[in-house]
Motif scaffolding. Sequence first.
Motif, mmCIF file in Angstrom:
data_model
loop_
_atom_site.group_PDB
_atom_site.id
_atom_site.type_symbol
_atom_site.label_atom_id
_atom_site.label_comp_id
_atom_site.label_asym_id
_atom_site.label_seq_id
_atom_site.Cartn_x
_atom_site.Cartn_y
_atom_site.Cartn_z
ATOM 1 N N GLY A 172 -67.679 -24.543 31.723
ATOM 2 C CA GLY A 172 -67.829 -25.976 31.964
ATOM 3 C C GLY A 172 -69.209 -26.431 31.514
ATOM 4 O O GLY A 172 -70.090 -25.619 31.233
ATOM 5 N N ASN A 193 -64.315 -24.610 34.003
ATOM 6 C CA ASN A 193 -63.042 -25.320 34.065
ATOM 7 C C ASN A 193 -62.027 -24.286 34.515
ATOM 8 O O ASN A 193 -61.851 -23.264 33.861
ATOM 9 C CB ASN A 193 -62.646 -25.845 32.682
ATOM 10 C CG ASN A 193 -63.569 -26.944 32.216
ATOM 11 O OD1 ASN A 193 -63.619 -28.007 32.814
ATOM 12 N ND2 ASN A 193 -64.305 -26.684 31.146
ATOM 13 N N LEU A 222 -62.929 -28.778 37.855
ATOM 14 C CA LEU A 222 -64.276 -28.398 37.444
ATOM 15 C C LEU A 222 -64.937 -27.815 38.683
ATOM 16 O O LEU A 222 -65.018 -28.471 39.720
ATOM 17 C CB LEU A 222 -65.055 -29.611 36.939
ATOM 18 C CG LEU A 222 -66.472 -29.345 36.447
ATOM 19 C CD1 LEU A 222 -66.463 -28.444 35.216
ATOM 20 C CD2 LEU A 222 -67.175 -30.658 36.125
#
Length: 181
Positions: free
Chosen positions: A16, A122, A136
């Motif tokens: 992420g 993610n 997330l």
Amino acid sequence: IVIGSTPNFCWGLTTGTADIEDTFYNDLVSDTDYKYGRGERSFEAIPFERKIKGGDTLKVVQERTNFGPVILKSRSAKTVLSRKSSLWKKELTAIGSLFMAQKASTSKDILASLSDCRPCFNFFYATTSGDAGWRLVGKFPLRAPDLDPRFPTPGSPANDWRGDLAFDLMPHVDNPKSGLI
């Protein structure tokens, strides 16, 4: 991309992107002290030894402020810069969260196991009972209002981080109507 499966669900994990670090600056009082709020604090000095191939052992001292490691100490500007990260000394929390997720049997259990994960990922999942989602995950600092995190932050009690963004407020999709994430 990291992927896996258990008897109850399958998952995918990608890196992420989030703003989880800040550079703080403080006035340099002396070689051993810096200004913080209305007072002064001393640098924490952490000694390390590094073996040099074919050479002597190098002795290094890392200095830290209350925000984290010193990245620049300017005697001419009388300023010290230090880096604060929500991952500092907690990088491996993702491993524990993923191990806990492996034991999950429902989407609620999966998300509960990820709620303490500090690194930003993610996380995609689909359960055998038909649930699917994306979240997330990570710990994202709550900053003082009116600060622009693109610039160095004045190192003062008023600008200290105020905890982390609540897990429930993180971007996520659970069981989208279209079936697509």
